[in-house]
Write an enzyme that holds these catalytic residues in place. Structure first.
Site, short mmCIF file in Angstrom:
data_model
loop_
_atom_site.label_atom_id
_atom_site.label_comp_id
_atom_site.label_asym_id
_atom_site.label_seq_id
_atom_site.Cartn_x
_atom_site.Cartn_y
_atom_site.Cartn_z
NE ARG A 112 -9.22 8.17 -1.62
CZ ARG A 112 -8.34 8.23 -2.64
NH1 ARG A 112 -8.18 9.34 -2.32
NH2 ARG A 112 -8.15 7.44 -3.89
CG HIS A 139 -6.03 2.79 -4.64
ND1 HIS A 139 -7.40 2.99 -4.19
CD2 HIS A 139 -5.87 3.91 -4.77
CE1 HIS A 139 -7.54 4.19 -5.16
NE2 HIS A 139 -6.72 4.24 -5.25
CD GLN A 142 -5.56 3.94 -10.10
OE1 GLN A 142 -6.41 5.14 -9.85
NE2 GLN A 142 -5.37 3.69 -10.99
CG ASP A 234 2.34 6.29 -5.69
OD1 ASP A 234 1.20 6.91 -5.81
OD2 ASP A 234 1.02 5.44 -4.69
CB CYS A 274 -2.49 5.67 -8.91
SG CYS A 274 -1.42 6.48 -7.76
NE ARG A 302 -10.08 4.51 -9.16
CZ ARG A 302 -9.65 4.66 -8.58
NH1 ARG A 302 -8.60 5.40 -8.60
NH2 ARG A 302 -10.68 4.86 -7.26
#
Ligand code: CP
Ligand code: NVA
Length: 314
Positions: A112, A139, A142, A234, A274, A302
């Site tokens: 990340r 991402h 996700q 988001d 998310c 996830r």
């Protein structure tokens, strides 16, 4: 798409996951089906016994860190948390050298970080699979969990509409690409000056030509959300953009996902995020904690989807 493997399974061993654009629709479908299967099988399988995943974090994380670490444990392997504050990469050791050294110890790397180019460079020099756990631009893990969640609730992608409201950020980019790959219609609704990157919109539209998905980018919230089967939002200020938080609150105030605007979505819409979420900013508490919200299923997925991913590429 039904949760059944309808095509010949391909070996994904050794494959990087940097963005979903690099994976075929069939490969993505294979991971989603595998994840659904692993979720049903309560008994963990020792598919990665003796294997180790290194997890490099240059940004904070709750879900990504815990789901990868627990996923490795459930598959019989081990995960190492490598904060950039602790490893030499954070003091300037080159990405190439880091990739070559870690390839001698580990079986996979999850990273990340900020610039997407860092993940690309790491992958270019690693002999083991590299998984993007979030960059400023993408991402993908996700979105695999999000697609799995849509499949669970809506049973197929064809003819369904996902409406994403908010910043044209990493989530908007990956949702467009992922939707285009699986044939899900996707509308991205942003305020002016916060649109997704044009080259990524063009990429998603190019992919969508093959699957028949419709990719739309608009500033019109009411039109964009109309008849949506899934509504996604988001945070307004992503990690790394905290300095702009106040400015963004005023720029995004007309783009809150609340009951009023959701009256335009299909009556059986699902609400997605998310996480982490800011109640009272991008979404009201009434919506995210309401009956149509599937945010904790997304978070759980996830784990399942990354187990399927790791078991496939490692
Ligand atoms: N959604 C997500 O990636 O959460 P974390 O930042 O907590 O990992
Ligand atoms: N867009 C958010 C996603 C967090 C999972 C961020 O980058 O901070």
């Amino acid at each position: 798409m039904n949760p059944v493997i309808t095509h010949k399974e391909t070996s994904l061993k050794g494959k990087h996951l940097l963005t979903l654009a690099d994976w075929t629709s069939e490969e993505i479908e294979q991971i989603l089906n595998y994840a659904i299967q692993l979720k049903k099988e309560k008994q963990p399988k020792q598919l990665l016994a003796g294997k180790t995943l290194g997890m490099i974090f240059e940004k904070s994380s709750t879900r990504t860190r815990v789901s990868f670490e627990v996923g490795m444990l459930q598959l019989g392997g081990h995960a190492l948390h490598l904060s950039s504050r602790d490893i030499q990469m954070g003091r300037g050791e080159s990405i190439a050298d880091t990739a070559k050294v870690l390839s001698r110890y580990l079986d996979g790397i999850m990273i990340r970080t900020f610039q997407h180019e860092i993940v690309e460079e790491l992958a270019a020099h690693a002999d083991i699979p590299v998984i993007n756990g979030l960059t400023d631009d993408y991402h993908p893990c996700q979105v695999l969990a999000d697609l799995m969640t849509i499949l669970e609730y809506k049973k197929s992608f064809a003819g369904q509409k996902l409406a994403y409201v908010g910043d044209g950020n990493n989530m908007a980019h990956s949702l467009m690409i992922g939707s285009a790959k699986v044939g899900l219609n996707c509308t991205i609704i942003t305020p002016e000056n916060y649109e997704p990157k044009q080259e990524i919109v063009l990429k998603a539209k190019e992919i969508a030509q093959k699957t028949g998905a419709e990719i739309v980018v608009t500033h019109d919230l009411k039109d964009g959300i109309c008849n949506a089967d899934a509504v996604y939002t988001d945070v307004w200020a992503s990690m790394g953009w905290e300095d702009e938080a106040n400015e963004r609150i005023s720029a995004f105030q007309d783009y809150q996902v609340n009951q009023e605007v959701l009256a335009l979505a299909k009556p059986d819409y699902i609400f997605m995020h998310c996480l982490p979420a800011h109640r009272g900013e991008e979404v009201t508490a009434e919506v995210i904690d309401g009956p149509n919200s599937v945010v904790f299923d997304e978070a759980e997925n996830r784990l399942h989807v990354q187990k399927a991913l790791m078991a496939s590429v490692m």
